[in-house]
Write an enzyme that holds these catalytic residues in place. Structure first.
Site, PDB file in Angstrom:
ATOM      1  CG  PHE A 217      -2.641  35.928  81.445  1.00  0.00           C
ATOM      2  CD1 PHE A 217      -1.436  36.489  81.827  1.00  0.00           C
ATOM      3  CD2 PHE A 217      -2.913  35.800  80.087  1.00  0.00           C
ATOM      4  CE1 PHE A 217      -0.513  36.919  80.875  1.00  0.00           C
ATOM      5  CE2 PHE A 217      -1.999  36.214  79.133  1.00  0.00           C
ATOM      6  CZ  PHE A 217      -0.798  36.783  79.524  1.00  0.00           C
TER       7      PHE A 217
ATOM      8  CE1 TYR B  34      -9.727  36.609  47.744  1.00  0.00           C
ATOM      9  CE2 TYR B  34     -10.378  36.268  45.444  1.00  0.00           C
ATOM     10  CZ  TYR B  34      -9.437  36.184  46.462  1.00  0.00           C
ATOM     11  OH  TYR B  34      -8.197  35.661  46.200  1.00  0.00           O
TER      12      TYR B  34
ATOM     13  CG  ASP C 138      -9.981  32.441  79.979  1.00  0.00           C
ATOM     14  OD1 ASP C 138      -9.350  31.437  79.590  1.00  0.00           O
ATOM     15  OD2 ASP C 138      -9.452  33.565  80.118  1.00  0.00           O
TER      16      ASP C 138
ATOM     17  NE  ARG D 101      -7.022  31.362  57.118  1.00  0.00           N
ATOM     18  CZ  ARG D 101      -7.240  32.496  56.440  1.00  0.00           C
ATOM     19  NH1 ARG D 101      -8.452  32.991  56.318  1.00  0.00           N
ATOM     20  NH2 ARG D 101      -6.233  33.123  55.881  1.00  0.00           N
TER      21      ARG D 101
ATOM     22  CE  LYS E 277      -2.338  29.322  79.652  1.00  0.00           C
ATOM     23  NZ  LYS E 277      -2.210  30.512  78.898  1.00  0.00           N
TER      24      LYS E 277
ATOM     25  CG  HIS F 280      -5.502  28.289  83.564  1.00  0.00           C
ATOM     26  ND1 HIS F 280      -5.563  29.014  84.730  1.00  0.00           N
ATOM     27  CD2 HIS F 280      -4.851  29.073  82.674  1.00  0.00           C
ATOM     28  CE1 HIS F 280      -4.986  30.193  84.558  1.00  0.00           C
ATOM     29  NE2 HIS F 280      -4.557  30.265  83.315  1.00  0.00           N
TER      30      HIS F 280
HETATM   31  C1  LIG Z   1      -2.886  31.897  78.630  1.00  0.00           C
HETATM   32  C2  LIG Z   1      -4.183  32.526  78.951  1.00  0.00           C
HETATM   33  C3  LIG Z   1      -5.002  33.145  77.978  1.00  0.00           C
HETATM   34  C4  LIG Z   1      -4.601  33.466  76.568  1.00  0.00           C
HETATM   35  O1  LIG Z   1      -3.760  32.714  75.961  1.00  0.00           O
HETATM   36  P1  LIG Z   1      -2.690  33.088  74.833  1.00  0.00           P
HETATM   37  O2  LIG Z   1      -2.678  31.851  74.021  1.00  0.00           O
HETATM   38  O3  LIG Z   1      -1.406  33.345  75.548  1.00  0.00           O
HETATM   39  O4  LIG Z   1      -3.166  34.261  74.059  1.00  0.00           O
HETATM   40  C5  LIG Z   1      -6.268  33.564  78.356  1.00  0.00           C
HETATM   41  N1  LIG Z   1      -6.703  33.438  79.604  1.00  0.00           N
HETATM   42  C6  LIG Z   1      -5.955  32.902  80.572  1.00  0.00           C
HETATM   43  C7  LIG Z   1      -6.529  32.770  81.943  1.00  0.00           C
HETATM   44  C8  LIG Z   1      -4.658  32.443  80.286  1.00  0.00           C
HETATM   45  O5  LIG Z   1      -3.914  31.919  81.266  1.00  0.00           O
END
Ligand SMILES: *Cc1c(COP(=O)(O)O)cnc(C)c1O
Length: 388
Positions: free
Chosen positions: A91, A227, A162, A237, A191, A165
Site C-alpha cells: 500500500f 511549552y 511496517d 497523538r 484493519k 497487517h
Molecule cells: C493501512 C496501511 C498503512 C497505513 O495505515 P493508515 O492507518 O491507513 O494510515 C501502512 N502500510 C500498509 C501496508 C497498510 O496496509
C-alpha cells in the site's frame, strides 16, 4: 464479461465488529474531564496493553498508521539525503511516509510466493545512503526476519517493520515486539482491529520510547506546562475515544486471529485446487499469521479480466479487491532524479510487475465465516474464474 446467474449472494460476518466493551468505554470517556490523552488514562492503558500483547518494551499510540511510520522514521533519524528500501508491492503509505520525512523510498522486488520483501534483492540495493529497510508483513505474514537481521548485521542498515497487517503475528515463536526493531501498526477501518483511524508504534527500549513520546506531541515531555519543545516533531497523538474503542477491539483480536488461521488453511486448500488459481504461500517460520487478507494470484490473467473476476465476485456477495499496483507506477510515488525512471525500476522488480496485475484479495471478514460458507465461496470462485 460473461456472467453466471446469482442465485442468492453469499453473506459474511460484518466488519468492524463491536460490543459492550466499546459502548461502555465510549460513554466513560464522554463523561471524563478531558478527551485528549492528558485528560484520561485510556491512551496510556491501551499503549500498555498493546505493547504487552506483542512482547514490546513500550508503545506509542498515534493518529493513524501512516503517521506511525513517519514517527518511527523520525525516531530513527531518517531525513533528507537518506534512502529507505521499501517493497515495490505494498500500500502506498509505506512509501509516502518515507517521502514525508524528506527521504528517498527505493522500491525493491518481492517474492513470488509470499509477496514479502525479497531480502537478496534488498541487499543489492544497499548504498552508503541507505539508513533503513522497511519490510511490510504482507497480509499478516511476517517477512523473512532472519534474513533481514543478517542484512542489518552485515550492512548497519536498521530494520523498521511496517506491521499494518500483522497484529498478533509471530516469527518462530517471537512476537512482533520481540524482534528487536520498531514496528508500526494501523487501526484504519479495514484493519484487524480498528477505531476507524488510528496507529501505534512498538518501541524496543527506553531511548526510542522517549524520542517517540516527544516527537508524537510537539516535542513536549510528559506533564509539560512550560511549552518545553525538546525536539522537533508534530502532533500525532491519539485521542481517548479511539483508545477506548481499541481496548475493546483487543478483547476480540486473539480469538479472531486463531479462527482466521484455521479457516484460511481450509480456504487456501479449496482455492488452490481451482485451475489457474494460486493462493499466497505460507512460510511456516511465520508460525502465527494474522490474515489481513486472503490473497491469490491468477497467473497470466489480464488486468481487464482480473477486474471482471472481482466484479463478478462482488455480485455474488464476496468482498473482493484488486491488489496494489507497484508503488512506483502511481503518481503518489516520489518524484525526482534520485530513483531513476519507472522503466528502470520495473526492470529490477519483475515479480511486483506481475503481482500488480494478476493478484486479487478477499477481505479478512471472509475468514470469520463458517466452513460451509467457505465451501460455497470456493464453488462460486471456480465458476467465476471459469466464466471470465
Ligand atoms: C493501512 C496501511 C498503512 C497505513 O495505515 P493508515 O492507518 O491507513 O494510515 C501502512 N502500510 C500498509 C501496508 C497498510 O496496509
Amino acid at each position: 464479461m460473461s456472467s453466471i446467474p446469482v442465485q442468492s449472494p453469499l453473506t459474511f460476518p460484518a466488519w468492524p465488529q463491536h460490543g459492550a466493551e466499546e459502548r461502555e468505554g465510549l460513554l466513560h470517556v464522554l463523561e471524563q474531564e478531558g478527551w485528549w490523552r492528558n485528560g484520561g488514562s485510556e491512551v496510556d492503558s491501551f499503549e500498555r496493553e498493546f505493547a504487552d500483547l506483542h512482547g514490546a518494551h513500550r508503545a506509542i499510540a498515534t493518529t493513524n498508521g501512516t503517521h506511525a511510520l513517519e514517527l518511527a522514521l523520525s525516531v530513527l533519524g531518517v531525513g533528507p539525503g537518506d534512502e529507505v528500501i521499501v517493497p515495490a508491492f505494498t500500500f502506498i503509505a509505506t512509501s509516502l511516509a518515507v517521502q514525508r520525512v524528506g527521504a528517498v523510498p527505493v522500491p525493491c522486488d518481492v517474492r513470488p510466493d509470499t509477496y514479502n520483501l525479497d531480502v537478496e534483492a534488498a541487499a543489492r540495493l544497499v548504498t552508503p545512503r541507505t539508513k533503513v529497510v522497511m519490510p511490510v508483513h504482507m497480509a499478516g505474514q511476517l517477512a523473512d526476519m532472519d534474513a533481514l537481521a543478517e542484512l542489518a548485521a552485515a550492512t548497519g542498515v536498521t530494520v523498521l517493520q511496517d506491521a499494518a497487517h500483522a497484529h498478533s503475528a509471530r516469527w518462530r515463536g517471537s512476537r512482533v515486539g520481540e524482534l528487536g526493531s520498531i514496528a508500526a501498526f494501523s487501526f484504519q477501518n479495514g484493519k484487524l482491529m480498528t477505531a476507524g483511524e488510528g496507529g501505534a508504534v512498538l518501541l524496543p527500549d527506553d531511548e526510542t520510547h522517549r524520542e517517540a513520546y516527544l516527537r508524537h506531541g510537539c516535542g513536549r515531555p510528559p506533564g509539560d506546562r512550560l511549552y518545553a519543545h525538546l525536539t522537533q516533531g508534530s502532533n500525532f497523538r491519539m485521542n481517548e475515544f479511539s483508545a477506548t474503542v481499541l481496548r475493546g477491539q483487543l478483547s476480540r483480536l486473539e480469538a479472531q486471529v486463531t479462527l482466521r488461521e484455521e479457516r484460511s488453511r481450509h480456504l487456501a486448500a479449496l482455492l488452490g485446487a481451482i485451475p489457474g488459481v494460486v493462493p499466497q504461500d505460507r512460510d511456516e517460520r511465520c508460525d502465527r499469521m494474522a490474515h489481513y487478507m486472503a490473497m491469490v494470484r491468477l497467473p497470466g490473467i489480464t488486468r481487464d479480466r482480473r477486474l471482471a473476476v472481482v466484479d463478478a465476485l462482488l455480485e455474488h456477495g464476496v468482498p473482493a479487491f484488486v491488489a496494489f499496483p507497484p508503488v512506483y507506477r502511481t503518481a503518489g510515488y516520489f518524484q525526482g532524479p534520485a530513483v531513476g525512471d519507472v522503466d528502470e525500476i520495473a526492470k529490477r522488480c519483475p515479480v511486483s510487475e506481475e503481482i500488480g496485475s494478476d493478484c486479487l484479495w478477499l477481505h479478512h471478514r471472509v475468514l470469520l465465516a463458517d466452513t460451509p460458507v467457505l465451501d460455497r465461496l470456493a464453488e462460486v470462485f471456480a465458476d467465476v474464474v471459469a466464466a471470465n
